[in-house]
Design a protein around this motif. Structure first.
Motif, PDB file in Angstrom:
ATOM      1  N   SER A 166       0.874  -1.083  -0.035  1.00 29.08           N
ATOM      2  CA  SER A 166      -0.071  -0.038   0.047  1.00 29.08           C
ATOM      3  C   SER A 166       1.005   1.327  -0.016  1.00 29.08           C
ATOM      4  N   ARG A 167       2.183   1.103   0.540  1.00 29.85           N
ATOM      5  CA  ARG A 167       3.037   2.293   0.725  1.00 29.85           C
ATOM      6  C   ARG A 167       4.307   2.125  -0.112  1.00 29.85           C
ATOM      7  N   ARG A 168       5.311   1.727   0.644  1.00 32.81           N
ATOM      8  CA  ARG A 168       6.457   1.413   0.216  1.00 32.81           C
ATOM      9  C   ARG A 168       6.624   0.847  -1.208  1.00 32.81           C
ATOM     10  N   SER A 169       6.266  -0.371  -1.050  1.00 39.47           N
ATOM     11  CA  SER A 169       6.353  -1.140  -2.252  1.00 39.47           C
ATOM     12  C   SER A 169       5.936  -0.531  -3.581  1.00 39.47           C
ATOM     13  N   VAL A 170       4.663   0.209  -3.283  1.00 40.04           N
ATOM     14  CA  VAL A 170       4.207   1.126  -4.633  1.00 40.04           C
ATOM     15  C   VAL A 170       5.031   2.112  -4.834  1.00 40.04           C
ATOM     16  N   MET A 171       5.513   2.721  -3.978  1.00 34.23           N
ATOM     17  CA  MET A 171       6.633   3.870  -4.193  1.00 34.23           C
ATOM     18  C   MET A 171       7.955   3.371  -4.862  1.00 34.23           C
ATOM     19  N   GLY A 172       8.359   2.248  -4.371  1.00 35.99           N
ATOM     20  CA  GLY A 172       9.543   1.699  -5.034  1.00 35.99           C
ATOM     21  C   GLY A 172       9.332   1.217  -6.537  1.00 35.99           C
ATOM     22  N   ALA A 173       8.218   0.571  -6.762  1.00 34.62           N
ATOM     23  CA  ALA A 173       8.036   0.162  -7.856  1.00 34.62           C
ATOM     24  C   ALA A 173       8.002   1.301  -9.056  1.00 34.62           C
ATOM     25  N   LYS A 259       9.921 -16.047 -12.751  1.00 40.88           N
ATOM     26  CA  LYS A 259      11.331 -16.678 -12.632  1.00 40.88           C
ATOM     27  C   LYS A 259      12.320 -15.482 -13.043  1.00 40.88           C
ATOM     28  N   ASP A 260      13.419 -15.857 -12.608  1.00 42.37           N
ATOM     29  CA  ASP A 260      14.779 -14.934 -12.999  1.00 42.37           C
ATOM     30  C   ASP A 260      14.499 -13.447 -12.748  1.00 42.37           C
ATOM     31  N   PHE A 261      13.725 -13.057 -11.847  1.00 47.26           N
ATOM     32  CA  PHE A 261      13.680 -11.656 -11.243  1.00 47.26           C
ATOM     33  C   PHE A 261      14.375 -11.445  -9.988  1.00 47.26           C
ATOM     34  N   ALA A 262      14.484  -9.958 -10.062  1.00 45.01           N
ATOM     35  CA  ALA A 262      15.096  -9.464  -8.785  1.00 45.01           C
ATOM     36  C   ALA A 262      13.955  -9.333  -7.759  1.00 45.01           C
ATOM     37  N   ALA A 263      14.108  -9.605  -6.337  1.00 43.58           N
ATOM     38  CA  ALA A 263      13.056  -9.173  -5.346  1.00 43.58           C
ATOM     39  C   ALA A 263      13.849  -8.398  -4.329  1.00 43.58           C
ATOM     40  N   ILE A 264      13.343  -7.018  -4.028  1.00 39.01           N
ATOM     41  CA  ILE A 264      13.514  -6.402  -3.298  1.00 39.01           C
ATOM     42  C   ILE A 264      12.677  -5.915  -2.184  1.00 39.01           C
ATOM     43  N   LEU A 265      13.156  -6.219  -0.983  1.00 31.36           N
ATOM     44  CA  LEU A 265      12.090  -6.238   0.152  1.00 31.36           C
ATOM     45  C   LEU A 265      12.501  -4.926   0.905  1.00 31.36           C
ATOM     46  N   VAL A 266      11.266  -4.284   0.989  1.00 27.11           N
ATOM     47  CA  VAL A 266      11.396  -2.830   1.274  1.00 27.11           C
ATOM     48  C   VAL A 266      10.818  -2.473   2.672  1.00 27.11           C
ATOM     49  N   CYS A 267      10.517  -3.719   3.474  1.00 28.15           N
ATOM     50  CA  CYS A 267      10.155  -3.436   4.796  1.00 28.15           C
ATOM     51  C   CYS A 267      10.657  -4.434   5.675  1.00 28.15           C
ATOM     52  N   ASP A 268      10.506  -4.455   6.978  1.00 25.13           N
ATOM     53  CA  ASP A 268      11.111  -5.410   7.928  1.00 25.13           C
ATOM     54  C   ASP A 268      10.309  -6.700   7.758  1.00 25.13           C
ATOM     55  N   GLU A 269       8.911  -6.459   7.929  1.00 26.56           N
ATOM     56  CA  GLU A 269       8.017  -7.506   8.343  1.00 26.56           C
ATOM     57  C   GLU A 269       8.152  -8.400   6.799  1.00 26.56           C
ATOM     58  N   PHE A 289      11.883   2.490   7.058  1.00 26.04           N
ATOM     59  CA  PHE A 289      10.668   2.706   8.048  1.00 26.04           C
ATOM     60  C   PHE A 289       9.435   3.189   7.409  1.00 26.04           C
ATOM     61  N   ASP A 290       8.229   2.469   7.896  1.00 26.60           N
ATOM     62  CA  ASP A 290       7.125   2.780   7.417  1.00 26.60           C
ATOM     63  C   ASP A 290       6.492   4.314   7.496  1.00 26.60           C
ATOM     64  N   ALA A 302       5.127  15.338   4.658  1.00 27.23           N
ATOM     65  CA  ALA A 302       7.091  15.575   4.627  1.00 27.23           C
ATOM     66  C   ALA A 302       7.405  14.007   4.578  1.00 27.23           C
ATOM     67  N   LYS A 303       6.827  13.119   5.609  1.00 27.51           N
ATOM     68  CA  LYS A 303       7.423  11.945   5.730  1.00 27.51           C
ATOM     69  C   LYS A 303       7.247  10.924   4.543  1.00 27.51           C
ATOM     70  N   TYR A 304       5.955  11.073   4.045  1.00 25.22           N
ATOM     71  CA  TYR A 304       5.667  10.199   2.813  1.00 25.22           C
ATOM     72  C   TYR A 304       6.670  10.820   1.643  1.00 25.22           C
ATOM     73  N   ALA A 305       6.878  12.164   1.561  1.00 22.61           N
ATOM     74  CA  ALA A 305       7.783  12.396   0.399  1.00 22.61           C
ATOM     75  C   ALA A 305       9.156  11.952   0.707  1.00 22.61           C
ATOM     76  N   GLU A 306       9.545  12.042   2.055  1.00 15.43           N
ATOM     77  CA  GLU A 306      10.945  11.660   2.442  1.00 15.43           C
ATOM     78  C   GLU A 306      11.000  10.063   1.910  1.00 15.43           C
ATOM     79  N   ARG A 307       9.942   9.262   2.286  1.00 12.94           N
ATOM     80  CA  ARG A 307      10.246   8.076   1.877  1.00 12.94           C
ATOM     81  C   ARG A 307      10.280   7.634   0.453  1.00 12.94           C
ATOM     82  N   ARG A 308       9.243   8.390  -0.324  1.00 13.29           N
ATOM     83  CA  ARG A 308       9.449   8.357  -1.643  1.00 13.29           C
ATOM     84  C   ARG A 308      10.846   8.661  -2.272  1.00 13.29           C
ATOM     85  N   ASP A 309      11.447   9.729  -1.511  1.00 10.03           N
ATOM     86  CA  ASP A 309      12.877  10.195  -2.361  1.00 10.03           C
ATOM     87  C   ASP A 309      13.867   9.128  -1.791  1.00 10.03           C
ATOM     88  N   ASP A 310      13.856   8.564  -0.518  1.00 12.05           N
ATOM     89  CA  ASP A 310      14.602   7.750  -0.184  1.00 12.05           C
ATOM     90  C   ASP A 310      15.033   6.639  -0.949  1.00 12.05           C
TER      91      ASP A 310
END
Length: 331
Positions: A166-173, A259-269, A289-290, A302-310
């Motif tokens: 809902s958040r970090r993975s969508v920003m990441g993709a 198959k043959d893809f990269a998996a990037i895990l962007v949260c601790d859970e 951090f979520d 500001a924190k959502y923007a910070e995570r998007r840019d990180d």
């Protein structure tokens, strides 16, 4: 009143020209042009995020000459001597020559990105020194995988995974797809996914929109998660490319790569829940951090923007490195 009207008209005219202007080499200070040049032509080792501060310092010091030129002796740790000689036989590289070489090297796909988003992405590429150590390692690992597996003939998939998708993975993709267009790696395709799907969060959507990404509600709905929240499907676009459908889904669901893809895990859970990701040829741990923790506070936006840019900086750094590695002969 007349003066105010003229000023307003002038400002409007300038904005129009800026939006319609062809985007090639950076405008403004010579330092920005030289930095962009280095990001396209430096040795791969000089482009890692842990070396970004030194890269900038070396370029800035080398530009102290009047008029500003760069001699090889000052940048021998950044550029290859043979390549430098090919760029300028006199052992000095002028800003004008950098402009020419950089214009020739810029990926055509960058010109297809929405102008406001290009401006924001340009900014992020000046901030690689802000990438923290764990994500430096993740960027370097990801860059190595791309350089080894990228193909100009077929797509390579990347799944960006968090818990609720809902958040970090969508920003990441999304920022990954922007980075692929920015650096010209058009066959690298990013997808978002979760371990326990919920729905795209409205704050995530607004955060992406603020930098020029277009997100439109299709009014269609995907299967709901355990919480029963409406899982709406959105069209996400970052330029004149085919838009992608974005909604919350499990990391094993279609249409994610199998198959043959990269998996990037962007949260601790998700990192803990997925010790292995079936079909992935590499699993990269890159938890952030979520921003959900700041929901309904004065810091929320500001924190959502910070995570998007990180996340955006990490993606841009990785693809910048990979692009340069792909240009050089394999050892």
């Amino acid at each position: 009143m007349r003066l105010a009207l003229l000023l307003a008209l002038a400002m409007t005219t300038n904005v129009t020209f800026a939006q319609n202007a062809p985007r090639s080499t950076p405008s403004g200070p010579d330092f920005l042009k030289a930095l962009a040049f280095a990001q396209h032509f430096a040795k791969p080792a000089a482009l890692t995020p842990e070396n970004d501060r030194q890269l900038k310092a070396t370029i800035l010091k080398a530009l102290q000459e009047k008029p500003p030129v760069i001699s090889f002796a000052e940048v021998k740790d950044i550029f290859d001597e043979k390549e430098f000689a090919e760029w300028n036989a006199k052992d000095q590289l002028t800003i004008a020559r950098m402009d020419v070489l950089l214009t020739e090297a810029l990926p055509k796909s960058r010109g297809k990105i929405f102008p406001a988003l290009v401006d924001h992405t340009d900014l992020l590429t000046t901030q690689f020194d802000m990438i923290d150590e764990p994500h430096q390692r993740a960027a370097n690992e990801f860059a190595g995988w791309i350089a080894k597996n990228y193909s100009a003939k077929e797509e390579r998939g990347v799944s960006v995974i968090c818990t609720g998708n809902s958040r970090r993975s969508v920003m990441g993709a999304t920022m990954g797809n922007v980075a692929a267009a920015y650096w010209g790696l058009s066959n690298l395709k990013f997808y978002s996914a979760g371990t326990t799907p919920t729905a795209l969060n409205a704050r995530t959507i607004e955060t992406l929109k603020k930098v020029g990404i277009e997100v439109a509600n299709t009014t269609e709905e995907a299967p709901r998660g355990k919480g029963g929240e409406a899982n709406l499907i959105y069209q996400v676009s970052w330029g004149t490319f085919p838009a992608v459908k974005e909604y919350s889904k499990r990391y094993t669901d279609s249409p994610l790569p199998e198959k043959d893809f990269a998996a990037i895990l962007v949260c601790d859970e998700a990192d803990e829940a997925c010790p292995t990701v079936k079909g992935a040829s590499i699993r990269i741990s890159a938890p952030y951090f979520d921003p959900k923790a700041y929901d309904n506070s004065l810091l929320e936006s500001a924190k959502y923007a910070e995570r998007r840019d990180d996340i955006g900086r990490m993606m841009l750094s990785a693809l910048m490195q990979a692009r340069r590695q792909l240009q050089l002969p394999k050892k």
